[in-house]
Design a protein around this motif. Structure first.
Motif, mmCIF file in Angstrom:
data_model
loop_
_atom_site.group_PDB
_atom_site.id
_atom_site.type_symbol
_atom_site.label_atom_id
_atom_site.label_comp_id
_atom_site.label_asym_id
_atom_site.label_seq_id
_atom_site.Cartn_x
_atom_site.Cartn_y
_atom_site.Cartn_z
ATOM 1 N N ARG A 75 0.952 -1.308 -0.205
ATOM 2 C CA ARG A 75 0.018 0.005 0.012
ATOM 3 C C ARG A 75 0.977 1.241 -0.113
ATOM 4 O O ARG A 75 2.033 1.239 0.241
ATOM 5 C CB ARG A 75 -0.949 0.128 1.213
ATOM 6 N N PRO A 76 0.362 2.676 -0.279
ATOM 7 C CA PRO A 76 1.122 3.546 -0.433
ATOM 8 C C PRO A 76 1.978 4.011 0.881
ATOM 9 O O PRO A 76 1.344 3.693 1.661
ATOM 10 C CB PRO A 76 0.236 4.707 -0.601
ATOM 11 N N PRO A 77 3.070 4.559 0.736
ATOM 12 C CA PRO A 77 3.717 4.752 1.718
ATOM 13 C C PRO A 77 3.392 5.749 2.815
ATOM 14 O O PRO A 77 2.389 6.747 2.683
ATOM 15 C CB PRO A 77 5.007 5.573 0.862
ATOM 16 N N VAL A 78 3.678 5.504 4.195
ATOM 17 C CA VAL A 78 3.316 6.708 5.085
ATOM 18 C C VAL A 78 4.669 7.219 5.784
ATOM 19 O O VAL A 78 5.186 6.258 6.306
ATOM 20 C CB VAL A 78 2.260 5.801 6.176
ATOM 21 N N LEU A 79 4.559 8.442 5.861
ATOM 22 C CA LEU A 79 5.744 8.916 6.744
ATOM 23 C C LEU A 79 5.193 9.547 7.896
ATOM 24 O O LEU A 79 4.338 10.400 8.134
ATOM 25 C CB LEU A 79 6.310 10.233 5.950
ATOM 26 N N LEU A 145 12.255 6.321 -3.343
ATOM 27 C CA LEU A 145 12.467 4.920 -3.141
ATOM 28 C C LEU A 145 11.306 4.042 -3.497
ATOM 29 O O LEU A 145 11.615 2.943 -3.960
ATOM 30 C CB LEU A 145 12.867 4.647 -1.517
ATOM 31 N N THR A 146 10.279 4.614 -3.464
ATOM 32 C CA THR A 146 9.011 3.969 -3.804
ATOM 33 C C THR A 146 8.405 4.108 -5.337
ATOM 34 O O THR A 146 7.502 3.333 -5.698
ATOM 35 C CB THR A 146 8.008 4.193 -2.553
ATOM 36 N N GLY A 147 8.866 5.219 -5.967
ATOM 37 C CA GLY A 147 8.278 5.658 -7.276
ATOM 38 C C GLY A 147 7.008 6.175 -7.058
ATOM 39 O O GLY A 147 6.270 6.632 -8.062
ATOM 40 N N HIS A 148 6.301 6.750 -5.770
ATOM 41 C CA HIS A 148 4.987 7.368 -5.724
ATOM 42 C C HIS A 148 5.714 8.829 -5.731
ATOM 43 O O HIS A 148 6.448 9.169 -5.407
ATOM 44 C CB HIS A 148 4.413 7.197 -4.284
ATOM 45 N N GLU A 149 4.519 9.440 -6.307
ATOM 46 C CA GLU A 149 4.523 11.050 -6.484
ATOM 47 C C GLU A 149 4.076 11.812 -5.217
ATOM 48 O O GLU A 149 4.521 12.859 -4.911
ATOM 49 C CB GLU A 149 3.921 11.522 -7.550
ATOM 50 N N ALA A 150 3.396 10.986 -4.580
ATOM 51 C CA ALA A 150 2.501 11.651 -3.389
ATOM 52 C C ALA A 150 2.342 10.546 -2.357
ATOM 53 O O ALA A 150 2.224 9.245 -2.760
ATOM 54 C CB ALA A 150 1.217 12.216 -3.582
ATOM 55 N N ILE A 151 2.726 10.857 -0.886
ATOM 56 C CA ILE A 151 2.688 9.905 0.057
ATOM 57 C C ILE A 151 1.825 10.382 1.268
ATOM 58 O O ILE A 151 1.367 11.529 1.314
ATOM 59 C CB ILE A 151 4.164 9.638 0.630
ATOM 60 N N ASN A 152 1.426 9.314 1.940
ATOM 61 C CA ASN A 152 0.598 9.821 3.426
ATOM 62 C C ASN A 152 1.644 10.432 4.307
ATOM 63 O O ASN A 152 2.668 9.918 4.566
ATOM 64 C CB ASN A 152 0.065 8.544 3.763
ATOM 65 N N VAL A 153 1.270 11.398 5.055
ATOM 66 C CA VAL A 153 2.032 11.892 6.083
ATOM 67 C C VAL A 153 1.261 12.008 7.367
ATOM 68 O O VAL A 153 0.024 12.596 7.470
ATOM 69 C CB VAL A 153 2.432 13.488 5.666
ATOM 70 N N VAL A 154 1.794 11.504 8.496
ATOM 71 C CA VAL A 154 1.103 11.480 9.752
ATOM 72 C C VAL A 154 2.269 12.228 10.744
ATOM 73 O O VAL A 154 3.411 11.755 11.086
ATOM 74 C CB VAL A 154 0.901 10.196 10.473
ATOM 75 N N GLY A 155 1.778 13.377 11.155
ATOM 76 C CA GLY A 155 2.385 14.405 12.132
ATOM 77 C C GLY A 155 1.928 14.149 13.456
ATOM 78 O O GLY A 155 0.451 14.414 13.636
ATOM 79 N N TYR A 156 2.785 14.386 14.699
ATOM 80 C CA TYR A 156 2.452 14.183 15.870
ATOM 81 C C TYR A 156 2.960 15.673 16.423
ATOM 82 O O TYR A 156 4.164 15.913 16.715
ATOM 83 C CB TYR A 156 3.002 12.857 16.480
ATOM 84 N N CYS A 157 1.932 16.283 17.321
ATOM 85 C CA CYS A 157 2.536 17.305 17.952
ATOM 86 C C CYS A 157 3.023 18.360 17.296
ATOM 87 O O CYS A 157 2.521 18.821 15.974
ATOM 88 C CB CYS A 157 3.181 16.760 19.311
ATOM 89 N N LEU A 158 4.204 18.834 17.599
ATOM 90 C CA LEU A 158 5.089 19.773 16.781
ATOM 91 C C LEU A 158 5.107 19.179 15.394
ATOM 92 O O LEU A 158 5.077 19.960 14.467
ATOM 93 C CB LEU A 158 6.278 20.340 17.576
ATOM 94 N N GLY A 159 5.467 17.898 15.420
ATOM 95 C CA GLY A 159 5.427 17.336 14.118
ATOM 96 C C GLY A 159 4.591 17.518 13.180
ATOM 97 O O GLY A 159 4.521 17.596 11.972
ATOM 98 N N GLY A 160 3.219 17.555 13.879
ATOM 99 C CA GLY A 160 2.178 17.903 13.115
ATOM 100 C C GLY A 160 2.060 19.260 12.429
ATOM 101 O O GLY A 160 1.814 19.484 11.196
ATOM 102 N N THR A 161 2.576 20.054 13.153
ATOM 103 C CA THR A 161 2.730 21.335 12.765
ATOM 104 C C THR A 161 3.686 21.554 11.407
ATOM 105 O O THR A 161 3.233 22.373 10.596
ATOM 106 C CB THR A 161 3.320 22.430 13.776
ATOM 107 N N LEU A 162 4.699 20.828 11.528
ATOM 108 C CA LEU A 162 5.772 20.986 10.391
ATOM 109 C C LEU A 162 5.098 20.184 9.262
ATOM 110 O O LEU A 162 5.121 20.698 8.273
ATOM 111 C CB LEU A 162 7.005 20.123 10.740
ATOM 112 N N SER A 163 4.327 19.032 9.320
ATOM 113 C CA SER A 163 3.625 18.400 8.349
ATOM 114 C C SER A 163 2.493 19.473 7.741
ATOM 115 O O SER A 163 2.395 19.202 6.643
ATOM 116 C CB SER A 163 2.849 17.184 8.929
ATOM 117 N N LEU A 164 1.779 19.974 8.485
ATOM 118 C CA LEU A 164 0.673 20.868 7.918
ATOM 119 C C LEU A 164 1.325 22.203 7.200
ATOM 120 O O LEU A 164 0.806 22.373 6.212
ATOM 121 C CB LEU A 164 -0.111 21.468 9.317
#
Lengths: 369, 91
Positions: A75-79, A145-164
């Protein structure tokens, strides 16, 4: 000399027996503590086997492996993007208690950004370095690495702010976005930014930053629950917990090893976050935030977004997290019972993991609030 | 008992437990005493700035490598034009 009567004798025996029982229980607790402290535990690293697929400065990008030591590429990558001021392994805490492991077991190719522990020179790291540097290069590396053009991103706390922020600047590379206990409304009182504000973070110098020591970062978290985090309160709490079985204590130890093991923080990043997103400035809600020279436009966040808050979150109060609906109106808002850490890695975390897997797989929204 | 007192790891764990923490692997974070931190000199600051700039550059080099790899990939994907038939040589 008065001789004790038979009744007084019995009272004395009962008191003595009670004291002996207290002493036996105390000794049993100390033996349990000794056993837990002297048994090598699982701490400091993720629970799931992983390979380092990219290194930059202190960052390591980990790719989770399956039982045969191979990456999953179904399935698609998740970061996963954890907060840079804490250790990454909260995302992958224990066998059977791993958020990232659960998502991987559902067939996703899972990556975790381990930001590592900043050194003195990293005090100059700013928001742009994290968003346009580390996070963007992690996404690019996963795509390469995966050849996908878009991936899923899961950000936690301040990591979520960076992801947003990253998702608004590079929406074409994000398939779906999950924000976990990510505060967007800096004016909602409570939580780390307010405590930091009260503790003098406003004085953090952007131009001449320092590496904020881990003990100081830790003190902000401790201020969120005064009393319960005092040495006396904690010792008393630990003494009560020593009634638990050693296995349960080892679980608690793993969690404590995350909670108490904060890392030093780049002063420039904190100064910038405070100046742009903190109380009063509130740049995420006001749409004034910039990353480097780029103005961030949340209208660009068109991918499906799931934002999760925790009812009892003292670090990122739920009201400040749920406010994301003001800047990303299509975001699904999910509020779960529990605290900041518990909903991600606690005993009831399965509710979050299950919904996240459904969401990443394109599942229908439950719209729980 | 004697061996426990000489075991540094165990003493760290015990110290943490006395703070009410089960933190494993390292000591509970505490502020170093004021005398322990040497005052920073301007040269320290400049060295750190240079080191951090080098770290940034390393990241940017990785960006370039990724871009090159993408370009190579795109080039491979461009379908090769069929060669025009060779003109027949006069016999």
């Amino acid at each position: 000399m008065n001789e004790a009567g038979p009744e007084q004798e019995r009272d004395r025996e009962r008191e003595l027996e009670a004291l002996l029982e207290l002493s036996r229980r105390g000794r049993a607790k100390l033996e349990r503590l000794h056993e837990v402290l002297t048994t090598p535990g699982h701490y400091g690293t993720g629970a799931t086997p992983a390979a380092v697929v990219y290194r930059e400065n202190k960052l390591k990008l980990l790719r989770l492996l399956d039982e045969t030591g191979q990456p999953r590429d179904g399935r698609p990558p998740v970061l996963f993007v954890p907060a840079p001021v804490s250790r990454y392994f909260i995302m992958d805490l224990l066998p059977g208690r791993s958020f990232a492991g659960y998502v991987a077991a559902a067939g996703f190719d899972v990556y975790i950004a381990d930001f590592g522990t900043p050194g003195r020179e990293d005090r100059f790291a700013d928001l742009e370095y994290y968003v346009e540097g580390l996070v963007r290069r992690c996404v690019r590396t996963v795509c390469a690495l995966t050849g996908h053009e878009a991936i899923n991103v899961v950000g936690y706390c301040l990591g979520g702010t960076l992801s947003l922020l990253y998702s608004a600047l590079h929406p074409e590379t994000v398939r779906r976005l999950v924000l976990l206990t990510t505060s967007v409304d800096g004016d909602v009182e409570g939580g780390i930014p307010w405590v930091a504000h009260r503790m003098g973070l406003a004085g953090e110098d952007y131009d001449n930053p320092r590496l904020v020591p881990a003990a100081e970062v830790k003190s902000w978290f401790e201020m969120l629950a005064p009393g319960s985090n005092s040495t006396l309160g904690r010792v008393s709490d630990l003494w009560d917990r020593l009634d638990d079985a050693p296995d349960r204590l080892r679980e608690i130890r793993t969690m404590a090893s995350w909670v108490d093991d904060v890392v030093a923080a780049p002063g420039r990043l904190l100064a910038e976050l405070y100046r742009k997103l903190g109380p009063g400035a509130n740049g995420l809600m006001k749409g004034t935030v910039t990353v480097g020279a780029q103005r961030v436009d949340f209208a660009e966040v068109a991918m499906p977004v799931l934002s999760v808050s925790a009812e009892k979150d003292t670090i990122a109060p739920a009201a400040g997290v749920d406010a994301v609906r003001s800047i990303v109106p299509h975001a699904e808002i999910l509020r779960l019972p529990g605290g900041h850490v518990g909903i991600v890695a606690g005993r009831s975390a399965a509710a979050l993991w299950k919904r996240t897997v459904e969401f990443l797989g394109g599942g229908v929204s439950t719209r729980e609030t | 008992m004697d061996s426990m007192v000489k075991n540094d790891d165990f003493l760290v764990h015990l110290g943490n437990a006395l703070r009410g923490s089960l933190l494993a692997g390292k000591a509970y974070p505490t502020q170093p005493p004021p005398s322990a931190s040497a005052p920073e000199t301007p040269s320290d600051d400049r060295l750190d700035q240079i080191l951090f700039a080098v770290r940034r550059l390393e990241g940017e080099v990785h960006d370039l490598k990724l871009t090159l790899a993408e370009l190579k990939g795109e080039r491979k994907q461009v379908p090769k034009k069929p060669r025009p038939p060779r003109p027949k040589e006069p016999q």
